[in-house]
Design a protein around this motif. Sequence first.
Motif, mmCIF file in Angstrom:
data_model
loop_
_atom_site.group_PDB
_atom_site.id
_atom_site.type_symbol
_atom_site.label_atom_id
_atom_site.label_comp_id
_atom_site.label_asym_id
_atom_site.label_seq_id
_atom_site.Cartn_x
_atom_site.Cartn_y
_atom_site.Cartn_z
ATOM 1 N N MET A 176 4.073 3.009 -7.049
ATOM 2 C CA MET A 176 3.009 3.599 -6.236
ATOM 3 C C MET A 176 1.938 2.566 -5.892
ATOM 4 O O MET A 176 1.491 1.805 -6.737
ATOM 5 N N ARG A 177 1.517 2.607 -4.612
ATOM 6 C CA ARG A 177 0.516 1.663 -4.113
ATOM 7 C C ARG A 177 0.981 0.214 -4.331
ATOM 8 O O ARG A 177 0.461 -0.495 -5.190
ATOM 9 N N MET A 184 0.444 -0.567 -8.274
ATOM 10 C CA MET A 184 -0.747 -0.244 -9.050
ATOM 11 C C MET A 184 -0.456 0.842 -10.078
ATOM 12 O O MET A 184 -1.100 0.906 -11.117
ATOM 13 N N MET A 185 0.481 1.727 -9.770
ATOM 14 C CA MET A 185 0.903 2.750 -10.720
ATOM 15 C C MET A 185 2.426 2.799 -10.727
ATOM 16 O O MET A 185 3.053 2.663 -9.680
ATOM 17 N N GLY A 194 0.801 -1.220 0.000
ATOM 18 C CA GLY A 194 0.000 0.000 0.000
ATOM 19 C C GLY A 194 0.831 1.265 0.000
ATOM 20 O O GLY A 194 0.326 2.348 -0.291
#
Lengths: 182, 148
Positions: free
Chosen positions: B114-115, B71-72, B43
């Motif tokens: 990211m994430r 996720m990104m 996360g």
Amino acid sequence: MLLPLCIACNQPKIIDDLNDASFTLVNQEGEKISFPEDYKGKYVVMGFIYTHCPDICPLITRNMVKIQEELGSPEDVQFVGVSFDPGRDTPEVLKKYKNAFNLEENFDFLTADSTVMTAFLDSVRVRTQVSLSTENENGEKIYFLNHSDKIMVLDPKSRVIFEYGGSMTKPEYIIEDLATVR
Amino acid sequence: MKNIFILLPLILSLLSCTSQKKEASASVNGSTSEAWARPAAKGAMSAAYFTYTNTLDTADTLSSLSSNVSMMTQLHESYMTDDGLAGMREMKNQVVESNEQLVLEPGGLHVMLMRLTNDLAEGDSVTVTLNFAQAGEVVVTVPVKPAN
């Protein structure tokens, strides 16, 4: 007659006096920390970070870790990482951040209610501003912060005696400065 | 260790089907070195660092990035703002001139993960896919390890 004069010469300039300040912060264990009361009697090496910053802030944290390691984790020096992103940096998040660095004892990461943290950051002249803001594919907002890049050292009377660029200062310089006052 | 990262795209491309010819081309024409990524929790954010050399005869453009752990994924640069704050900005369509290097290092350009979809701990690895306009896909696998 000369000795007291020489000792006075070695005293660093007082940048700020936080002795009368009173802030209730929370560490990575969810424990309340009364700042600066709980750290009085120790030197405090304090850096400012947020956990969504994967580049500059780890450099700041790494510098503090190196200082602690080089000093041999002394009991009279407390290390503190203060998050200027209290909305996301909960105690649980800070605990994971601390674990990722495999840190020793005597190293706290602090957060607070956002109002308290704003006042605290003002008192230590740390500035932030929201910069890059974007959304991921789930529509969740992701933002980043421009921020002061700072490590400071407080003496046992909670007076700020040294300040440095947090990510770019060699740990050796901070260790040398500490050696002049400890 | 460097050879592993240089050879990995080539090995992967040799094992793959013809539809992935761009990977073979990229592995021949580009190289990577000094690769690593920061440990971080699920996360949260991490960053990956390495040096990519464009050995093509022409300039190339990094169009997009992806990874198997976030996720990104974007190319970011840390910089100092005019009023003295540490900042970070996305670097879109980064150009790498012919026979020049794209150097990703702490305090400068870096792959922004990211994430994270899972924890990254020392001993893990991260696969980053760089999509270049000319070289095509370049797959870089980097170890997770703490900064020195």
